[in-house]
Design a protein around this motif. Sequence first.
Motif, PDB file in Angstrom:
ATOM      1  N   VAL A   8       9.674  -7.623 -18.939  1.00  0.00           N
ATOM      2  CA  VAL A   8       8.287  -7.165 -18.915  1.00  0.00           C
ATOM      3  C   VAL A   8       7.497  -7.936 -17.871  1.00  0.00           C
ATOM      4  O   VAL A   8       6.767  -7.368 -17.053  1.00  0.00           O
ATOM      5  CB  VAL A   8       7.651  -7.326 -20.315  1.00  0.00           C
ATOM      6  N   VAL A   9       7.704  -9.258 -17.849  1.00  0.00           N
ATOM      7  CA  VAL A   9       6.995 -10.082 -16.868  1.00  0.00           C
ATOM      8  C   VAL A   9       7.369  -9.640 -15.452  1.00  0.00           C
ATOM      9  O   VAL A   9       6.510  -9.444 -14.594  1.00  0.00           O
ATOM     10  CB  VAL A   9       7.334 -11.570 -17.072  1.00  0.00           C
ATOM     11  N   ALA A  10       8.680  -9.432 -15.255  1.00  0.00           N
ATOM     12  CA  ALA A  10       9.156  -9.056 -13.930  1.00  0.00           C
ATOM     13  C   ALA A  10       8.548  -7.718 -13.508  1.00  0.00           C
ATOM     14  O   ALA A  10       8.102  -7.555 -12.369  1.00  0.00           O
ATOM     15  CB  ALA A  10      10.670  -8.963 -13.924  1.00  0.00           C
ATOM     16  N   LEU A  11       8.508  -6.772 -14.443  1.00  0.00           N
ATOM     17  CA  LEU A  11       7.993  -5.448 -14.109  1.00  0.00           C
ATOM     18  C   LEU A  11       6.492  -5.512 -13.845  1.00  0.00           C
ATOM     19  O   LEU A  11       5.979  -4.894 -12.914  1.00  0.00           O
ATOM     20  CB  LEU A  11       8.288  -4.455 -15.235  1.00  0.00           C
ATOM     21  N   ALA A  12       5.797  -6.305 -14.668  1.00  0.00           N
ATOM     22  CA  ALA A  12       4.356  -6.422 -14.488  1.00  0.00           C
ATOM     23  C   ALA A  12       4.079  -6.986 -13.098  1.00  0.00           C
ATOM     24  O   ALA A  12       3.190  -6.545 -12.386  1.00  0.00           O
ATOM     25  CB  ALA A  12       3.774  -7.335 -15.553  1.00  0.00           C
ATOM     26  N   PHE A  13       4.924  -7.927 -12.712  1.00  0.00           N
ATOM     27  CA  PHE A  13       4.719  -8.586 -11.429  1.00  0.00           C
ATOM     28  C   PHE A  13       5.020  -7.631 -10.281  1.00  0.00           C
ATOM     29  O   PHE A  13       4.420  -7.692  -9.224  1.00  0.00           O
ATOM     30  CB  PHE A  13       5.564  -9.859 -11.447  1.00  0.00           C
ATOM     31  N   LEU A  14       5.925  -6.666 -10.545  1.00  0.00           N
ATOM     32  CA  LEU A  14       6.195  -5.672  -9.510  1.00  0.00           C
ATOM     33  C   LEU A  14       5.030  -4.701  -9.375  1.00  0.00           C
ATOM     34  O   LEU A  14       4.735  -4.196  -8.299  1.00  0.00           O
ATOM     35  CB  LEU A  14       7.450  -4.866  -9.872  1.00  0.00           C
ATOM     36  N   ALA A  15       4.383  -4.419 -10.504  1.00  0.00           N
ATOM     37  CA  ALA A  15       3.383  -3.360 -10.498  1.00  0.00           C
ATOM     38  C   ALA A  15       2.008  -3.833 -10.043  1.00  0.00           C
ATOM     39  O   ALA A  15       1.222  -3.051  -9.559  1.00  0.00           O
ATOM     40  CB  ALA A  15       3.295  -2.754 -11.898  1.00  0.00           C
ATOM     41  N   THR A  16       1.741  -5.116 -10.189  1.00  0.00           N
ATOM     42  CA  THR A  16       0.387  -5.560  -9.889  1.00  0.00           C
ATOM     43  C   THR A  16       0.124  -5.587  -8.397  1.00  0.00           C
ATOM     44  O   THR A  16       1.008  -5.832  -7.599  1.00  0.00           O
ATOM     45  CB  THR A  16       0.124  -6.986 -10.408  1.00  0.00           C
ATOM     46  N   ALA A  17      -1.076  -5.313  -8.038  1.00  0.00           N
ATOM     47  CA  ALA A  17      -1.492  -5.460  -6.653  1.00  0.00           C
ATOM     48  C   ALA A  17      -2.812  -6.201  -6.704  1.00  0.00           C
ATOM     49  O   ALA A  17      -3.705  -5.841  -7.460  1.00  0.00           O
ATOM     50  CB  ALA A  17      -1.668  -4.101  -6.004  1.00  0.00           C
ATOM     51  N   SER A  18      -2.913  -7.249  -5.919  1.00  0.00           N
ATOM     52  CA  SER A  18      -4.154  -8.001  -5.953  1.00  0.00           C
ATOM     53  C   SER A  18      -5.245  -7.153  -5.313  1.00  0.00           C
ATOM     54  O   SER A  18      -4.988  -6.319  -4.455  1.00  0.00           O
ATOM     55  CB  SER A  18      -3.993  -9.307  -5.192  1.00  0.00           C
ATOM     56  N   CYS A  19      -6.460  -7.369  -5.744  1.00  0.00           N
ATOM     57  CA  CYS A  19      -7.555  -6.544  -5.237  1.00  0.00           C
ATOM     58  C   CYS A  19      -8.677  -7.479  -4.859  1.00  0.00           C
ATOM     59  O   CYS A  19      -9.353  -8.037  -5.710  1.00  0.00           O
ATOM     60  CB  CYS A  19      -7.937  -5.558  -6.341  1.00  0.00           C
ATOM     61  N   ASN A  20      -8.810  -7.694  -3.549  1.00  0.00           N
ATOM     62  CA  ASN A  20      -9.786  -8.660  -3.070  1.00  0.00           C
ATOM     63  C   ASN A  20     -11.135  -8.008  -2.832  1.00  0.00           C
ATOM     64  O   ASN A  20     -11.208  -6.908  -2.311  1.00  0.00           O
ATOM     65  CB  ASN A  20      -9.314  -9.260  -1.746  1.00  0.00           C
ATOM     66  N   LYS A  21     -12.188  -8.724  -3.218  1.00  0.00           N
ATOM     67  CA  LYS A  21     -13.548  -8.270  -2.896  1.00  0.00           C
ATOM     68  C   LYS A  21     -14.175  -9.313  -1.968  1.00  0.00           C
ATOM     69  O   LYS A  21     -13.956 -10.502  -2.135  1.00  0.00           O
ATOM     70  CB  LYS A  21     -14.359  -8.146  -4.179  1.00  0.00           C
ATOM     71  N   TYR A  22     -14.944  -8.819  -1.016  1.00  0.00           N
ATOM     72  CA  TYR A  22     -15.535  -9.729  -0.033  1.00  0.00           C
ATOM     73  C   TYR A  22     -17.037  -9.587  -0.015  1.00  0.00           C
ATOM     74  O   TYR A  22     -17.578  -8.520  -0.330  1.00  0.00           O
ATOM     75  CB  TYR A  22     -15.005  -9.410   1.363  1.00  0.00           C
ATOM     76  N   MET A  32      16.370   4.361 -10.462  1.00  0.00           N
ATOM     77  CA  MET A  32      15.829   5.650 -10.045  1.00  0.00           C
ATOM     78  C   MET A  32      14.720   6.109 -10.965  1.00  0.00           C
ATOM     79  O   MET A  32      13.722   6.666 -10.511  1.00  0.00           O
ATOM     80  CB  MET A  32      16.941   6.678  -9.971  1.00  0.00           C
ATOM     81  N   LEU A  33      14.880   5.834 -12.265  1.00  0.00           N
ATOM     82  CA  LEU A  33      13.805   6.198 -13.201  1.00  0.00           C
ATOM     83  C   LEU A  33      12.531   5.437 -12.849  1.00  0.00           C
ATOM     84  O   LEU A  33      11.443   6.003 -12.810  1.00  0.00           O
ATOM     85  CB  LEU A  33      14.223   5.867 -14.633  1.00  0.00           C
ATOM     86  N   MET A  34      12.691   4.141 -12.578  1.00  0.00           N
ATOM     87  CA  MET A  34      11.516   3.344 -12.221  1.00  0.00           C
ATOM     88  C   MET A  34      10.859   3.888 -10.956  1.00  0.00           C
ATOM     89  O   MET A  34       9.633   3.934 -10.847  1.00  0.00           O
ATOM     90  CB  MET A  34      11.915   1.880 -12.013  1.00  0.00           C
ATOM     91  N   ALA A  35      11.699   4.315 -10.005  1.00  0.00           N
ATOM     92  CA  ALA A  35      11.161   4.839  -8.751  1.00  0.00           C
ATOM     93  C   ALA A  35      10.440   6.163  -9.004  1.00  0.00           C
ATOM     94  O   ALA A  35       9.360   6.409  -8.463  1.00  0.00           O
ATOM     95  CB  ALA A  35      12.270   5.015  -7.729  1.00  0.00           C
ATOM     96  N   GLY A  85       7.142   5.869 -10.191  1.00  0.00           N
ATOM     97  CA  GLY A  85       6.191   5.296  -9.230  1.00  0.00           C
ATOM     98  C   GLY A  85       5.921   3.817  -9.424  1.00  0.00           C
ATOM     99  O   GLY A  85       4.804   3.351  -9.240  1.00  0.00           O
ATOM    100  N   MET A  86       6.940   3.057  -9.822  1.00  0.00           N
ATOM    101  CA  MET A  86       6.698   1.633 -10.064  1.00  0.00           C
ATOM    102  C   MET A  86       6.856   0.775  -8.815  1.00  0.00           C
ATOM    103  O   MET A  86       6.641  -0.416  -8.863  1.00  0.00           O
ATOM    104  CB  MET A  86       7.634   1.133 -11.156  1.00  0.00           C
ATOM    105  N   PHE A  87       7.271   1.403  -7.695  1.00  0.00           N
ATOM    106  CA  PHE A  87       7.457   0.582  -6.506  1.00  0.00           C
ATOM    107  C   PHE A  87       6.424   0.909  -5.446  1.00  0.00           C
ATOM    108  O   PHE A  87       6.047   2.055  -5.256  1.00  0.00           O
ATOM    109  CB  PHE A  87       8.846   0.813  -5.919  1.00  0.00           C
ATOM    110  N   ASN A  88       6.044  -0.106  -4.751  1.00  0.00           N
ATOM    111  CA  ASN A  88       5.170   0.056  -3.599  1.00  0.00           C
ATOM    112  C   ASN A  88       6.062   0.453  -2.421  1.00  0.00           C
ATOM    113  O   ASN A  88       6.990  -0.258  -2.080  1.00  0.00           O
ATOM    114  CB  ASN A  88       4.492  -1.295  -3.362  1.00  0.00           C
TER     115      ASN A  88
END
Length: 584
Positions: free
Chosen positions: A7-21, A303-306, A309-312
Motif C-alpha cells: 500500500v505504501v509503495a502504491l501510494a508513493f507511486l500515485a502521489t504527485a507533489s503539487c507546488n503553489k507559488y 497491466m491491471l495497474m496500468a 491509470g496508476m502510472f505517470n
Amino acid sequence: MATMLIVVALAFLATASCNKYKNDDKVILFVNKVGPYFNPHETYHYYQLPVCRPSKIEHKSLTLGEVLDGDRMAMSTYEINFKKDVDKKELCKVKFSDDDLQLLRDAIEDLYYFEFVLDDIPIRGFIGHLEEGGFLPHTHKVFLWAHLHFNIEYNEDQIIYANVSTKEQPPLSLDGENAPREVAFTYSVKWYQTSTKYEERSKRMRDNSFFPKTLEIHWLSIINSMVLVFLLIGFVVIILTRVLKSDFARYNIEEEDSEDLDQDDNGWKIIHTDVFRFPPFKSIFCAILGVGSQFLTLATGIMLMAVLGMFNVHRHGAINTAAIILYAFTSGIAGYIAANMYRKMGGETWVWNINLTSALFAFPLFLVWAVVNSIAWAYGTTQALPWTTVVLLMALWLFVGYPLTVIGGIFGKNWANGFDAPCRTKNIAREIPAVPWYRSAFAHCVVGGFLPFSAISVELYYIFATLWGREQYTLYGILFIVFGILLSVTACISVALTYFQLSAEDYRWWWRSIFSAGSTGVFVFLYALFYYFKRSNMSGLLQSVEFFGYTVLSCYVFFLMLGTVSFFASLKFVRYIYVNLKMD
Ligand SMILES: *[C@@H]1O[C@H](CO)[C@@H](O)[C@H](O)[C@H]1NC(C)=O
C-alpha cells in the motif's frame, strides 16, 4: 506487514507533489541528464559536460523509480522567480580546455540532448546543432547553443507547463582553430498566463513532448490479427473435439469385442500406462512452472495497474519500481507452485527445489545486471546504479523475495496431495516409435512458438518502441487484451501439439509442452534483432549490451510464462482424455 508495504509503495507511486507559488518565489530548476538522442538508455550527468555549475553540487534525493530511470538531479545555477520575466542574462563564463572542446563536439555529433526538471516537468532540448552539407567535399559543422530561453506557463499560483527553446540566439561554431576558448552561457525566461488546469498538465506535457508523439495505433492491423487468432483457436477446438469424439467411439467399440483388438492399431490409448510417467529433471521442471506462474501473476498485476491509470506516463520509472516490488512480493507464488508440483510428482529434495526456484530468475537477472552495470559504470553513465540502490534491491530480495519463496514452498509442500493420475503407470516404459520430421520436437517448437508470436507481433513493435525508443504507449487496455489472446493461443496450440504427440505414441509430453510454446521467446528474440538493426538508431557498446542483455532476459520470461501456460493446458487436456477413456 507485506500488504502494508504494498500500500505504501502504491501510494508513493500515485502521489504527485503539487507546488503553489507566490509572486517572486524562487522556482528551482534542477539539471538532470544528457545523452545521445537515439540511445534512450545511455545517459550521463549534466555536469559531466563543461557547463556552468555551482561551486558545490547539491543533489536532489530521488525515488527508486527515478534512480532506475537514470535520473540524477542536481541544483542548477539558473535564477528563476515565479512570474518574473528575465531578459538575456549571463549565467556564467566557462573556459574550455582542449578536452572540454572535444567532449562538447563529440556530444553534439552524437545528437546529445539535455533534460532539466522544473516543478516535476521535464524540459528537454539539444546541446548543439550539427550541419552536414555537400557530398564532395563533405562539410561537417558543429555548433553549440549557448543561450537557453525558458517558456513557462502558469495558472494562478501553479506552474502548468514549461519548455526551453535554444534557437532564440544564433549558435556558436565550435569548429577549427578559431573555436572559442571562453563561452558566456546566457538564459532568458518568459512567463505566460494560461487557463489550463493543474489536473490537465500531464496531458499538456504529453501533447507537447520533445520526443515523438504517442504512437498511432493501427487499429485495423490489431483487429486483423485478433480475427486471425480467433479463427485459429476455433479451428483447433473444432478439429480436436471431432477427432476426439471419433477416437472415443472407436476405442470404446474395441473395448466391447476386445478379442479382435487389432494390435497394430496405434493411437494415444495404447500409451495409457506411460502417459503419466513423470519426466526426468523434476526439480527444474517444477521450478520453471513456479516462476512461470509468478510471472503470469506479475504481468497481469502490472497491466491491471496500468489500465487503472496508476502510472505517470512521462517516466518509465514508476513501472520499473512496481515490477520490482511486485516481483519480490509474488515470490511466494513461485515457491508454492513449484514445491506443490514437486511433491505431487514424488520429489524428495524439496530444499534444493526451493532454492532452485528462487534462483531460476534472480540469478540470470543478477548476471545480466552485473554485466550491464559494470559497463555503465566504466562509461560513467547515470544508468549505473548507486550503491545505496543496489543495497536496497539486494535487501528487497534477501528479506522479502527469498523468505516468501521459502514460506510459499513450505505451504506448497505440505498442502500437496497425490498426483491422482487417471491411469496406472507401468514399471517398464514402452518403446517410442520413430516419428516423421514434421512430428519431431523441432517442428513442434517452430509451430508452437510461431503461432503465439504471430498473435503479438503487431503489438511487439509498440512495446519495443516504448521501451527502447522515445515513444509513449498509453493503450494499456489493448495490451491487456493481447496478453489474454496470447495466453489462449498458447493453450490451444499446446493442446493440439500434445494430441499429435500422444497419437504418435510418444508419451514424453511433459517437457515437450513447455518447450513447444516456450519457444515463442526465441521468436521474440529474432524480432528484437530485427528491431535493433532495422528499426532503431541505437549504437555503441553500452546501448547494445543493455539492449541485448535485457532482451534475452525478457525472452526468458516469455519462455517461463508461456511454457507454464502450455504445460498446464496440456495437463488438463491429457487428464481429460484419459479420464474419459473406459478403462478395464
Ligand atoms: C514552448 O512554450 C511556449 C509557451 O507555451 C509555446 O508558445 C511554444 O510553442 C513552445 N515551444 C515548443 C517547441 O513546444
